[in-house]
Scaffold this motif. Structure first.
Motif, PDB file in Angstrom:
ATOM      1  N   ARG A   1       3.545  -3.957  -9.240  1.00 24.53           N
ATOM      2  CA  ARG A   1       2.053  -3.823  -9.607  1.00 24.53           C
ATOM      3  C   ARG A   1       1.255  -4.850  -8.749  1.00 24.53           C
ATOM      4  N   SER A   2       0.195  -4.420  -8.405  1.00 27.29           N
ATOM      5  CA  SER A   2      -0.692  -5.412  -7.873  1.00 27.29           C
ATOM      6  C   SER A   2      -1.991  -5.315  -8.737  1.00 27.29           C
ATOM      7  N   TYR A   3      -2.797  -6.553  -8.692  1.00 24.12           N
ATOM      8  CA  TYR A   3      -3.824  -6.685  -9.595  1.00 24.12           C
ATOM      9  C   TYR A   3      -5.299  -6.650  -8.803  1.00 24.12           C
ATOM     10  N   GLN A   4      -6.259  -6.776  -9.560  1.00 26.88           N
ATOM     11  CA  GLN A   4      -7.563  -6.730  -9.004  1.00 26.88           C
ATOM     12  C   GLN A   4      -7.861  -8.077  -8.340  1.00 26.88           C
TER      13      GLN A   4
ATOM     14  N   ALA B   1       5.659  -6.776   7.964  1.00 27.43           N
ATOM     15  CA  ALA B   1       5.204  -5.853   8.887  1.00 27.43           C
ATOM     16  C   ALA B   1       4.675  -4.544   8.299  1.00 27.43           C
ATOM     17  N   LEU B   2       5.140  -4.347   6.955  1.00 29.13           N
ATOM     18  CA  LEU B   2       4.692  -3.242   6.341  1.00 29.13           C
ATOM     19  C   LEU B   2       3.183  -3.147   5.986  1.00 29.13           C
ATOM     20  N   VAL B   3       2.970  -4.361   5.665  1.00 31.65           N
ATOM     21  CA  VAL B   3       1.253  -4.539   5.337  1.00 31.65           C
ATOM     22  C   VAL B   3       0.463  -4.888   6.425  1.00 31.65           C
ATOM     23  N   GLY B   4       1.227  -5.036   7.618  1.00 39.28           N
ATOM     24  CA  GLY B   4       0.284  -5.554   8.860  1.00 39.28           C
ATOM     25  C   GLY B   4      -0.092  -7.045   9.206  1.00 39.28           C
ATOM     26  N   LEU B   5       0.801  -7.956   8.573  1.00 42.07           N
ATOM     27  CA  LEU B   5       0.403  -9.365   8.523  1.00 42.07           C
ATOM     28  C   LEU B   5       1.560 -10.000   9.184  1.00 42.07           C
TER      29      LEU B   5
ATOM     30  N   LEU C   1      -1.643  -9.615   1.811  1.00 49.02           N
ATOM     31  CA  LEU C   1      -0.604 -10.604   1.465  1.00 49.02           C
ATOM     32  C   LEU C   1       0.100 -10.265   0.015  1.00 49.02           C
ATOM     33  N   GLU C   2      -0.706 -10.234  -1.012  1.00 46.56           N
ATOM     34  CA  GLU C   2      -0.404 -10.026  -2.147  1.00 46.56           C
ATOM     35  C   GLU C   2       0.420  -8.584  -2.363  1.00 46.56           C
ATOM     36  N   LEU C   3       0.235  -7.712  -1.647  1.00 46.22           N
ATOM     37  CA  LEU C   3       0.817  -6.413  -1.599  1.00 46.22           C
ATOM     38  C   LEU C   3       2.375  -6.627  -1.115  1.00 46.22           C
ATOM     39  N   ALA C   4       2.378  -7.143  -0.086  1.00 47.43           N
ATOM     40  CA  ALA C   4       3.501  -7.723   0.535  1.00 47.43           C
ATOM     41  C   ALA C   4       4.589  -8.430  -0.428  1.00 47.43           C
ATOM     42  N   MET C   5       3.977  -9.338  -1.282  1.00 45.22           N
ATOM     43  CA  MET C   5       4.785  -9.855  -2.433  1.00 45.22           C
ATOM     44  C   MET C   5       5.277  -8.928  -3.300  1.00 45.22           C
ATOM     45  N   THR C   6       4.287  -7.887  -3.805  1.00 48.11           N
ATOM     46  CA  THR C   6       4.761  -7.047  -4.564  1.00 48.11           C
ATOM     47  C   THR C   6       5.861  -6.131  -4.248  1.00 48.11           C
ATOM     48  N   LEU C   7       5.701  -5.677  -2.842  1.00 47.27           N
ATOM     49  CA  LEU C   7       6.802  -5.093  -2.073  1.00 47.27           C
ATOM     50  C   LEU C   7       8.165  -5.707  -1.949  1.00 47.27           C
ATOM     51  N   ALA C   8       7.981  -7.079  -2.286  1.00 48.68           N
ATOM     52  CA  ALA C   8       9.286  -7.963  -2.043  1.00 48.68           C
ATOM     53  C   ALA C   8      10.233  -7.609  -3.508  1.00 48.68           C
ATOM     54  N   ILE C   9       9.662  -6.993  -4.429  1.00 43.59           N
ATOM     55  CA  ILE C   9      10.467  -6.876  -5.777  1.00 43.59           C
ATOM     56  C   ILE C   9      11.100  -5.604  -5.513  1.00 43.59           C
ATOM     57  N   GLU C  10      11.021  -5.018  -4.316  1.00 40.31           N
ATOM     58  CA  GLU C  10      11.719  -3.700  -3.930  1.00 40.31           C
ATOM     59  C   GLU C  10      11.421  -2.634  -5.285  1.00 40.31           C
ATOM     60  N   PRO C  11      10.121  -2.282  -5.231  1.00 42.79           N
ATOM     61  CA  PRO C  11       9.685  -1.339  -6.236  1.00 42.79           C
ATOM     62  C   PRO C  11      10.053   0.115  -5.782  1.00 42.79           C
ATOM     63  N   LYS C  12      10.285   1.070  -6.662  1.00 38.52           N
ATOM     64  CA  LYS C  12      10.307   2.358  -6.529  1.00 38.52           C
ATOM     65  C   LYS C  12       8.840   3.010  -6.594  1.00 38.52           C
ATOM     66  N   VAL C  13       8.013   2.503  -7.568  1.00 41.45           N
ATOM     67  CA  VAL C  13       6.729   3.036  -7.736  1.00 41.45           C
ATOM     68  C   VAL C  13       5.927   1.673  -7.891  1.00 41.45           C
TER      69      VAL C  13
ATOM     70  N   VAL D   1      -3.030   0.690   5.646  1.00 40.15           N
ATOM     71  CA  VAL D   1      -1.794   0.190   5.291  1.00 40.15           C
ATOM     72  C   VAL D   1      -1.174   1.030   3.942  1.00 40.15           C
ATOM     73  N   LEU D   2      -2.200   1.501   3.076  1.00 40.36           N
ATOM     74  CA  LEU D   2      -1.533   2.437   2.024  1.00 40.36           C
ATOM     75  C   LEU D   2      -0.959   3.403   2.563  1.00 40.36           C
ATOM     76  N   GLN D   3      -1.683   4.235   3.650  1.00 39.64           N
ATOM     77  CA  GLN D   3      -0.944   5.228   4.262  1.00 39.64           C
ATOM     78  C   GLN D   3       0.209   5.162   4.792  1.00 39.64           C
ATOM     79  N   GLY D   4       0.422   4.133   5.325  1.00 38.50           N
ATOM     80  CA  GLY D   4       1.672   3.696   6.054  1.00 38.50           C
ATOM     81  C   GLY D   4       2.969   3.479   4.813  1.00 38.50           C
TER      82      GLY D   4
END
Length: 251
Positions: A83-86, A133-137, A156-168, A189-192
């Protein structure tokens, strides 16, 4: 295709107030499913229920076929829910790379070796660079996080969320506070990312939503009143009535 996230009959009450009312959702890998609705419709509560921060009064949540309804936030994260937050929560004094490395290190269960900089651990750096790379940073990996633009901090926060290797991925207003150019960058980024994950998106920027979403569920007073593809949502009289005097549905 079996959904990665399946929600059935989700209910949340606060006294006499029914905030979510029997919500059903299915999201598959490679799909961005947006939840939209007028202010106060129950969107954030729904996200909180799915993430585990709010306990549901009824309903079930299946993640990759496993029932996680009674699991904690931590257990759901370990099962593949990110999850990412506001509001951004990066460490401003650390570099971009170090922020993601901390997330990677925590998830992979590495010990924190005080006499060896984590930036000198090739396997961790390789993993962190992949998420950047996935988030363009990737090109700004050495920059201090506090010096990034607000939009880049959200990435960057999104990249940190991806680091937990989520499925959803649960994305709660990723465009909040972004300017026009930053919103366009985040949209790209989200489209990618959409081909790699199942994404549940809650967002007030309707132009971004309709540019991204494969399907939309319209939430009104906690109940899904319509679910369909973007063109079907645009043409729905039920949806237009729900949004009368509120956010504009793009033509």
């Amino acid at each position: 295709m079996t959904p990665l996230l399946s929600v059935r009959g989700l209910v949340k009450r606060y006294g006499a107030l029914l905030v979510t009312d029997g919500v059903d959702l299915d999201i598959s890998k490679g799909e961005i499913h947006a939840v939209i609705g007028p202010n106060g419709a129950g969107k954030t509560t729904l996200i909180n229920q799915i993430h585990g921060e709010v306990r549901s009064d009824a309903g079930t949540i299946l993640l990759a076929g496993k029932d996680v309804t009674s699991r904690t936030v931590y257990q759901r994260a370990r099962a593949g829910l990110g999850r990412s937050y506001q509001i951004t929560s990066v460490l401003p004094e650390f570099s971009v790379l170090e922020n993601v490395l901390l997330a990677v290190q925590a998830v992979q269960g590495h010990n924190f070796h005080f006499w060896r900089p984590v930036t000198q651990t090739p396997a961790l750096v390789e993993a962190a660079d992949r998420f950047l790379a996935l988030v363009g940073l990737l090109e700004v990996r050495r920059r201090t996080a506090g010096l990034l633009s607000y939009g880049q901090q959200r990435q960057l926060e999104l990249a940190m969320t991806l680091a937990i290797e989520p499925k959803v991925l649960l994305l709660d207003e990723p465009m909040a506070g972004l300017g026009a150019s930053e919103t366009q960058e985040m949209t790209q980024v989200l489209q990618g990312l959409s081909s790699h994950y199942a994404v549940l998106l809650v967002e007030h920027d309707m132009h971004a939503v309709f540019a991204l979403a494969d399907r939309l569920s319209v939430l009104v007073y906690g109940k899904v009143v319509f679910c369909g593809k973007p063109d079907d949502v645009r043409e729905s009289a039920v949806v237009r009535e729900a949004y009368l005097g509120d956010e504009e549905i793009p033509a």
